[in-house]
Design a protein around this motif. Structure first.
Motif, PDB file in Angstrom:
ATOM      1  N   PRO A  24     -53.878 113.821  44.213  1.00  0.00           N
ATOM      2  CA  PRO A  24     -54.920 112.870  43.807  1.00  0.00           C
ATOM      3  C   PRO A  24     -56.162 112.972  44.698  1.00  0.00           C
ATOM      4  CG  PRO A  24     -52.779 111.802  43.871  1.00  0.00           C
ATOM      5  CD  PRO A  24     -52.619 113.149  44.534  1.00  0.00           C
ATOM      6  N   PHE A  25     -57.319 113.071  44.060  1.00  0.00           N
ATOM      7  CA  PHE A  25     -58.597 113.125  44.760  1.00  0.00           C
ATOM      8  C   PHE A  25     -59.372 111.832  44.555  1.00  0.00           C
ATOM      9  CE2 PHE A  25     -57.704 117.401  45.637  1.00  0.00           C
ATOM     10  CZ  PHE A  25     -58.606 117.845  46.584  1.00  0.00           C
ATOM     11  N   GLY A  26     -58.670 110.767  44.194  1.00  0.00           N
ATOM     12  CA  GLY A  26     -59.325 109.488  44.040  1.00  0.00           C
ATOM     13  C   GLY A  26     -58.337 108.402  43.691  1.00  0.00           C
ATOM     14  N   TYR A  27     -58.660 107.207  44.137  1.00  0.00           N
ATOM     15  CA  TYR A  27     -57.855 106.020  43.852  1.00  0.00           C
ATOM     16  C   TYR A  27     -58.809 104.855  43.603  1.00  0.00           C
ATOM     17  CZ  TYR A  27     -53.953 108.580  45.928  1.00  0.00           C
ATOM     18  OH  TYR A  27     -53.001 109.517  46.203  1.00  0.00           O
ATOM     19  N   GLY A  28     -58.318 103.867  42.908  1.00  0.00           N
ATOM     20  CA  GLY A  28     -59.125 102.682  42.677  1.00  0.00           C
ATOM     21  C   GLY A  28     -58.271 101.472  42.389  1.00  0.00           C
ATOM     22  N   VAL A  29     -58.910 100.316  42.379  1.00  0.00           N
ATOM     23  CA  VAL A  29     -58.249  99.070  42.049  1.00  0.00           C
ATOM     24  C   VAL A  29     -58.966  98.436  40.860  1.00  0.00           C
ATOM     25  CG1 VAL A  29     -57.346  98.628  44.365  1.00  0.00           C
ATOM     26  CG2 VAL A  29     -59.615  97.798  43.765  1.00  0.00           C
ATOM     27  N   LEU A  30     -58.258  97.590  40.149  1.00  0.00           N
ATOM     28  CA  LEU A  30     -58.800  97.001  38.927  1.00  0.00           C
ATOM     29  C   LEU A  30     -59.709  95.809  39.156  1.00  0.00           C
ATOM     30  CD1 LEU A  30     -55.567  97.209  36.737  1.00  0.00           C
ATOM     31  CD2 LEU A  30     -57.531  98.770  36.775  1.00  0.00           C
ATOM     32  N   ALA A  31     -59.663  95.215  40.362  1.00  0.00           N
ATOM     33  CA  ALA A  31     -60.441  94.000  40.623  1.00  0.00           C
ATOM     34  C   ALA A  31     -60.788  93.914  42.108  1.00  0.00           C
ATOM     35  CB  ALA A  31     -59.629  92.770  40.213  1.00  0.00           C
ATOM     36  N   PRO A  32     -61.818  93.135  42.433  1.00  0.00           N
ATOM     37  CA  PRO A  32     -62.129  92.910  43.847  1.00  0.00           C
ATOM     38  C   PRO A  32     -60.967  92.204  44.551  1.00  0.00           C
ATOM     39  CG  PRO A  32     -63.861  92.011  42.432  1.00  0.00           C
ATOM     40  CD  PRO A  32     -62.725  92.423  41.548  1.00  0.00           C
ATOM     41  N   ALA A  33     -60.927  92.306  45.847  1.00  0.00           N
ATOM     42  CA  ALA A  33     -59.858  91.684  46.634  1.00  0.00           C
ATOM     43  C   ALA A  33     -59.809  90.165  46.442  1.00  0.00           C
ATOM     44  CB  ALA A  33     -60.045  92.010  48.119  1.00  0.00           C
ATOM     45  N   TYR A  34     -60.906  89.574  46.054  1.00  0.00           N
ATOM     46  CA  TYR A  34     -60.990  88.117  45.936  1.00  0.00           C
ATOM     47  C   TYR A  34     -60.537  87.602  44.571  1.00  0.00           C
ATOM     48  CZ  TYR A  34     -63.616  89.236  50.031  1.00  0.00           C
ATOM     49  OH  TYR A  34     -63.978  89.752  51.251  1.00  0.00           O
ATOM     50  N   TRP A  35     -60.223  88.494  43.662  1.00  0.00           N
ATOM     51  CA  TRP A  35     -59.763  88.122  42.319  1.00  0.00           C
ATOM     52  C   TRP A  35     -58.260  87.946  42.343  1.00  0.00           C
ATOM     53  CZ3 TRP A  35     -62.002  86.836  37.801  1.00  0.00           C
ATOM     54  CH2 TRP A  35     -61.202  86.817  36.657  1.00  0.00           C
ATOM     55  N   ASN A  36     -57.768  86.954  41.604  1.00  0.00           N
ATOM     56  CA  ASN A  36     -56.326  86.837  41.377  1.00  0.00           C
ATOM     57  C   ASN A  36     -56.112  86.408  39.937  1.00  0.00           C
ATOM     58  OD1 ASN A  36     -55.880  83.861  41.178  1.00  0.00           O
ATOM     59  ND2 ASN A  36     -56.716  83.903  43.258  1.00  0.00           N
ATOM     60  N   ASP A  37     -54.911  86.596  39.439  1.00  0.00           N
ATOM     61  CA  ASP A  37     -54.618  86.340  38.023  1.00  0.00           C
ATOM     62  C   ASP A  37     -54.853  84.890  37.629  1.00  0.00           C
ATOM     63  OD1 ASP A  37     -53.997  88.995  37.665  1.00  0.00           O
ATOM     64  OD2 ASP A  37     -51.840  88.705  37.885  1.00  0.00           O
ATOM     65  N   ASP A  38     -54.767  83.968  38.564  1.00  0.00           N
ATOM     66  CA  ASP A  38     -55.015  82.561  38.246  1.00  0.00           C
ATOM     67  C   ASP A  38     -56.464  82.300  37.848  1.00  0.00           C
ATOM     68  OD1 ASP A  38     -52.361  82.045  38.867  1.00  0.00           O
ATOM     69  OD2 ASP A  38     -52.814  81.342  40.899  1.00  0.00           O
ATOM     70  N   LEU A  39     -57.376  83.181  38.219  1.00  0.00           N
ATOM     71  CA  LEU A  39     -58.793  83.010  37.889  1.00  0.00           C
ATOM     72  C   LEU A  39     -59.104  83.371  36.440  1.00  0.00           C
ATOM     73  CD1 LEU A  39     -60.321  84.538  41.141  1.00  0.00           C
ATOM     74  CD2 LEU A  39     -60.276  82.120  40.496  1.00  0.00           C
ATOM     75  N   GLU A  40     -58.270  84.218  35.841  1.00  0.00           N
ATOM     76  CA  GLU A  40     -58.528  84.693  34.479  1.00  0.00           C
ATOM     77  C   GLU A  40     -58.615  83.525  33.508  1.00  0.00           C
ATOM     78  OE1 GLU A  40     -56.802  87.938  31.316  1.00  0.00           O
ATOM     79  OE2 GLU A  40     -56.090  87.940  33.369  1.00  0.00           O
ATOM     80  N   GLY A  41     -59.691  83.529  32.725  1.00  0.00           N
ATOM     81  CA  GLY A  41     -59.897  82.488  31.728  1.00  0.00           C
ATOM     82  C   GLY A  41     -60.494  81.210  32.285  1.00  0.00           C
ATOM     83  N   GLY A  42     -60.640  81.126  33.589  1.00  0.00           N
ATOM     84  CA  GLY A  42     -61.226  79.934  34.196  1.00  0.00           C
ATOM     85  C   GLY A  42     -62.731  79.893  33.994  1.00  0.00           C
ATOM     86  N   ARG A  43     -63.272  78.699  34.079  1.00  0.00           N
ATOM     87  CA  ARG A  43     -64.708  78.495  33.874  1.00  0.00           C
ATOM     88  C   ARG A  43     -65.499  79.277  34.932  1.00  0.00           C
ATOM     89  NH1 ARG A  43     -68.820  74.695  35.268  1.00  0.00           N
ATOM     90  NH2 ARG A  43     -70.268  74.483  33.534  1.00  0.00           N
ATOM     91  N   GLY A  44     -66.436  80.102  34.465  1.00  0.00           N
ATOM     92  CA  GLY A  44     -67.295  80.852  35.356  1.00  0.00           C
ATOM     93  C   GLY A  44     -66.667  82.112  35.920  1.00  0.00           C
ATOM     94  N   ASN A  45     -65.497  82.473  35.424  1.00  0.00           N
ATOM     95  CA  ASN A  45     -64.816  83.675  35.910  1.00  0.00           C
ATOM     96  C   ASN A  45     -64.788  84.724  34.818  1.00  0.00           C
ATOM     97  OD1 ASN A  45     -64.134  82.269  38.281  1.00  0.00           O
ATOM     98  ND2 ASN A  45     -62.231  81.534  37.370  1.00  0.00           N
ATOM     99  N   SER A  46     -65.080  85.958  35.199  1.00  0.00           N
ATOM    100  CA  SER A  46     -64.958  87.057  34.242  1.00  0.00           C
ATOM    101  C   SER A  46     -64.686  88.351  35.006  1.00  0.00           C
ATOM    102  CB  SER A  46     -66.221  87.206  33.388  1.00  0.00           C
ATOM    103  OG  SER A  46     -67.324  87.563  34.194  1.00  0.00           O
ATOM    104  N   LEU A  47     -63.912  89.212  34.379  1.00  0.00           N
ATOM    105  CA  LEU A  47     -63.598  90.515  34.955  1.00  0.00           C
ATOM    106  C   LEU A  47     -63.518  91.515  33.820  1.00  0.00           C
ATOM    107  CD1 LEU A  47     -62.572  92.380  37.289  1.00  0.00           C
ATOM    108  CD2 LEU A  47     -60.262  91.587  36.708  1.00  0.00           C
ATOM    109  N   ASP A  48     -64.351  92.563  33.913  1.00  0.00           N
ATOM    110  CA  ASP A  48     -64.204  93.679  32.987  1.00  0.00           C
ATOM    111  C   ASP A  48     -64.144  94.947  33.834  1.00  0.00           C
ATOM    112  OD1 ASP A  48     -66.827  94.689  33.520  1.00  0.00           O
ATOM    113  OD2 ASP A  48     -67.692  93.519  31.885  1.00  0.00           O
ATOM    114  N   GLY A  49     -64.231  96.083  33.236  1.00  0.00           N
ATOM    115  CA  GLY A  49     -64.065  97.331  33.964  1.00  0.00           C
ATOM    116  C   GLY A  49     -65.104  97.611  35.028  1.00  0.00           C
ATOM    117  N   GLU A  50     -66.277  97.013  34.923  1.00  0.00           N
ATOM    118  CA  GLU A  50     -67.370  97.321  35.846  1.00  0.00           C
ATOM    119  C   GLU A  50     -67.949  96.110  36.568  1.00  0.00           C
ATOM    120  OE1 GLU A  50     -67.985 100.558  36.390  1.00  0.00           O
ATOM    121  OE2 GLU A  50     -66.482 100.985  34.845  1.00  0.00           O
ATOM    122  N   ARG A  51     -67.722  94.905  36.036  1.00  0.00           N
ATOM    123  CA  ARG A  51     -68.332  93.696  36.607  1.00  0.00           C
ATOM    124  C   ARG A  51     -67.296  92.608  36.782  1.00  0.00           C
ATOM    125  NH1 ARG A  51     -72.580  95.664  32.966  1.00  0.00           N
ATOM    126  NH2 ARG A  51     -71.214  95.058  31.284  1.00  0.00           N
TER     127      ARG A  51
END
Length: 174
Positions: A24-51
């Motif tokens: 492997p010549f690269g690795y990545g994560v799906l979300a910033p370190a400050y994101w957790n699954d409890d935030l999904e769907g919450g008011r003012g929270n959004s996560l997509d592939g780039e933002r």
């Protein structure tokens, strides 16, 4: 959770003694370190592939932190998240599909991905995020400090280091 991008290079793993297909010549994560699954769907929270936005207060863009590999034609990349000010995030996303974005000065930000294999933590290292042509993820330039990741970005790494990263991530110590 890390994902990887492999090359055609296979390697003999010093941890398990097996031949692995594709170094492997690269690795990545799906979300910033400050994101957790409890935030999904919450008011003012959004996560997509780039933002990512958390609570309409924290703003992140995904970028590429490139490490030159001195004994290979390939570069090694960490797909990371960068925390930006609200104004820089808004400006960068407004220009997301504009060819003019390549003329933007770099945006100051904070590395918001905790990369394994590095001590001390990579969280909150100072960065400059450089826009790239449309369709190409921005790149990250770390502040030139003595942090091991910043040193590797400036000086490059070897294929042996790429293999050591792969071995450490495939066989984490418990």
């Amino acid at each position: 959770m890390l994902w990887s991008v492999s090359s055609d290079f296979g390697f003999l793993c010093s941890c398990c003694g097996e031949e692995h297909d594709g170094l492997p010549f690269g690795y990545g994560v799906l979300a910033p370190a400050y994101w957790n699954d409890d935030l999904e769907g919450g008011r003012g929270n959004s996560l997509d592939g780039e933002r990512c936005v958390i609570g309409e207060e924290r703003f992140f863009l995904r970028a590429r932190l490139i490490l030159p590999v001195v004994d290979s034609e390939n570069d090694f990349e960490w797909a990371v998240w960068i925390s930006l000010s609200q104004s820089n995030f808004t400006h960068a996303t407004q220009l997301w599909t504009s060819p003019e974005r390549v003329h933007e000065p770099p945006y100051f930000g904070w590395l918001s991905t905790e990369l394994p294999t590095y001590e001390p933590t990579t969280l909150n290292l100072k960065t400059l995020m450089h826009s790239q042509p449309v369709g190409v993820r921005p790149t990250v330039e770390l502040e030139p400090t003595d942090h091991p990741l910043a040193v590797e970005q400036r000086s490059g790494i070897t294929l042996a280091r790429v293999q050591a990263i792969a071995e450490q991530l495939q066989h984490p110590r418990r």
